[in-house]
Design a protein around this motif. Structure first.
Motif, PDB file in Angstrom:
ATOM      1  N   TRP A 275       0.822  -1.207   0.000  1.00 23.57           N
ATOM      2  CA  TRP A 275       0.000   0.000   0.000  1.00 23.57           C
ATOM      3  C   TRP A 275       0.860   1.261   0.000  1.00 23.57           C
TER       4      TRP A 275
ATOM      5  N   LEU B 135       2.381   1.661  -3.498  1.00 28.34           N
ATOM      6  CA  LEU B 135       1.396   2.048  -4.505  1.00 28.34           C
ATOM      7  C   LEU B 135       0.838   3.441  -4.246  1.00 28.34           C
ATOM      8  N   HIS B 136       0.515   3.723  -3.008  1.00 28.78           N
ATOM      9  CA  HIS B 136      -0.191   4.960  -2.657  1.00 28.78           C
ATOM     10  C   HIS B 136       0.753   6.112  -2.338  1.00 28.78           C
TER      11      HIS B 136
ATOM     12  N   TYR C 174       3.688   5.678  -9.382  1.00 28.96           N
ATOM     13  CA  TYR C 174       2.880   5.926  -8.188  1.00 28.96           C
ATOM     14  C   TYR C 174       2.200   7.284  -8.220  1.00 28.96           C
TER      15      TYR C 174
ATOM     16  N   PHE D 266      -0.824   5.725  -9.576  1.00 30.86           N
ATOM     17  CA  PHE D 266      -1.351   4.629  -8.766  1.00 30.86           C
ATOM     18  C   PHE D 266      -1.824   5.074  -7.387  1.00 30.86           C
TER      19      PHE D 266
ATOM     20  N   VAL E 232      -5.450   4.680  -6.731  1.00 27.87           N
ATOM     21  CA  VAL E 232      -6.087   3.374  -6.528  1.00 27.87           C
ATOM     22  C   VAL E 232      -6.608   3.288  -5.098  1.00 27.87           C
TER      23      VAL E 232
ATOM     24  N   HIS F  32      -8.135   1.727  -1.488  1.00 29.70           N
ATOM     25  CA  HIS F  32      -7.624   0.678  -0.606  1.00 29.70           C
ATOM     26  C   HIS F  32      -8.121  -0.711  -1.001  1.00 29.70           C
TER      27      HIS F  32
ATOM     28  N   ALA G  95      -6.437  -2.019  -4.034  1.00 29.73           N
ATOM     29  CA  ALA G  95      -5.043  -2.357  -3.740  1.00 29.73           C
ATOM     30  C   ALA G  95      -4.952  -3.716  -3.046  1.00 29.73           C
TER      31      ALA G  95
END
Length: 428
Positions: free
Chosen positions: A107, A110-111, A127, A130, A133, A135, A138
């Motif tokens: 997470w 990605l976050h 990212y 991304f 995206v 939770h 993910a």
């Protein structure tokens, strides 16, 4: 005067301190959900299936698979102006992949664009897109990745030059170009439009190619989806607006759906890196998601009118040369009127790939050949042979210039020196 000599040192101290603070902040973060809860979610077959679909929509396999290598095992070099960044192994191998990762590690990558050990990640991993995206998506993607066969493949070292190989330098870059935050639906728009916006802005990370980058590799918000040259690859990803002066001006909803589903549309075909995106990703999207993407792209605004193009075909010798090459090499397939044959040979008259601002795409297709996406909706596509060994730089420049300015096309011409540059650009 001495005061200015100290400025670079002060700047480096700030950058290094910022990198240290970022890593410490990450180590202090706590997961939003407890590991036992996540562990149950990661074993849910429905969630794994959803993650497979989402990973496909995000085209994760294209970057994280080396040519001829095993899927998701990494090793493919991602070229940048600052050096190569090889994509890592994201199979669940404990030593070389993500087998020991917790969801919170995934997470944050990605976050937040932060690695498992708290280091800032290079934005070759998208990212910046991304982060949108949510939770639950993910979790599903992570569940799918953890379900893959583990592949033991050691990650390739970074190929970045100094000082870009110092991750602390990313502190200033992130401050300028990155804002974390999951996609927030626009309540004034339809559910389909919001789904399309999320897929385009977030999971599909379309802006990473379809926008111009500055000297430091960042993308300004004002240039979103307005088209841009893909660094180090010499392909141009066109503006995605279908309105006046947009790169897809005049494209219909069906054209957008068709090119994403099959790589072919009445207005032109997917070429270069976009053909790979169709083959590995968009052809597998559900019809409702393709329609959602079309909803969003059709809403993009009109663009400013480009500067008036002065034709390069004023010289009769250049006109004759380009026309002669076209008649000899291209006309049998693409037609005297440049309209091609629907479903077989793509049109050149009005094609987004032909009239994009730089001329890169048309030049590279002439040199390297045209290879449409292999898709279920187009299982036996017709390919165009390469002409790099048959035409010299002058002939390529002449025929591309002719095509870009014939019929209804009014794009700039191509110079021999440009052809020489594109001739020697690596394919991958």
């Amino acid at each position: 005067m001495r005061r200015w000599l100290w400025m670079p040192a002060v700047l480096w101290v700030i950058v290094l301190a910022g990198g240290w603070w970022l890593s410490q902040r990450h180590r202090q973060m706590q997961p939003e959900l407890e590991d036992p809860v996540i562990a149950v979610m990661l074993k849910d077959p429905a969630r794994i299936a959803k993650g497979h679909y989402l990973a496909t929509a995000g085209d994760c396999v294209s970057c994280h698979t080396a040519r001829g290598g095993q899927a998701y095992a990494g090793g493919r070099p991602l070229p940048t102006p600052f050096g190569n960044i090889p994509a890592p192994n994201i199979t669940p191998d404990a030593e070389t992949g993500i087998g020991n990762w917790k969801f919170r590690d995934f997470w944050h990558a990605l976050h937040d664009g932060v690695g498992r050990d708290g280091e800032p990640l290079y934005p070759a991993f998208s990212y910046t897109s991304f982060t949108k995206v949510p939770h639950d998506d993910a979790v599903a993607i992570f569940a799918y990745l953890r379900s893959l066969p583990a592949v033991h493949q050691v990650n390739v070292p970074l190929g970045l030059r100094f000082p870009y190989n110092l991750r602390s330098t990313l502190t200033a870059w992130r401050a300028m170009y990155f804002k974390a935050g999951a996609y927030q639906p626009d309540p004034s728009q339809s559910e389909s439009w919001n789904r399309g916006a999320y897929l385009v802005q977030g999971l599909g990370h379309c802006n990473e190619c379809h926008a111009a980058r500055g000297a430091w590799g960042g993308i300004e918000a004002s240039t979103a989806l307005t088209g841009g040259r893909i660094p180090e690859q010499d392909w141009y990803a066109p503006d995605l607006s279908t309105q006046a002066n947009g790169g897809l001006q005049g494209w219909s909803r069906q054209d957008i759906v068709d090119v994403l589903k099959t790589g072919q549309a009445s207005k032109g075909d997917a070429v270069g890196p976009m053909a790979d995106v169709v083959a590995n990703s968009t052809q597998y999207l559900r019809d409702d998601d393709l329609q959602a993407i079309a909803d969003y792209l059709l809403s993009l605004p009109a663009r400013a009118a480009p500067a008036r193009v002065r034709s390069n075909l004023s010289a009769q010798s250049l006109t004759d040369r380009g026309s002669a090459v076209y008649g000899e090499r291209c006309e049998n397939c693409h037609g005297k009127d440049g309209m091609g044959i629907p479903g077989i040979y793509p049109p050149l008259n009005g094609s987004a790939s032909v009239v994009e601002p730089t001329g890169i795409n048309a030049t590279r297709v002439v040199l390297l050949g045209g290879f449409p996406a292999l898709a279920a909706g187009n299982p036996r596509p017709y390919s165009m042979p390469p002409y790099a060994q048959r035409l010299n730089d002058a002939d390529v420049a002449a025929v591309v210039t002719y095509i870009r300015q014939a019929w209804s096309n009014r794009a700039t011409g191509i110079q021999e020196r440009d052809v020489a540059t594109y001739r020697h650009t690596p394919i991958d």
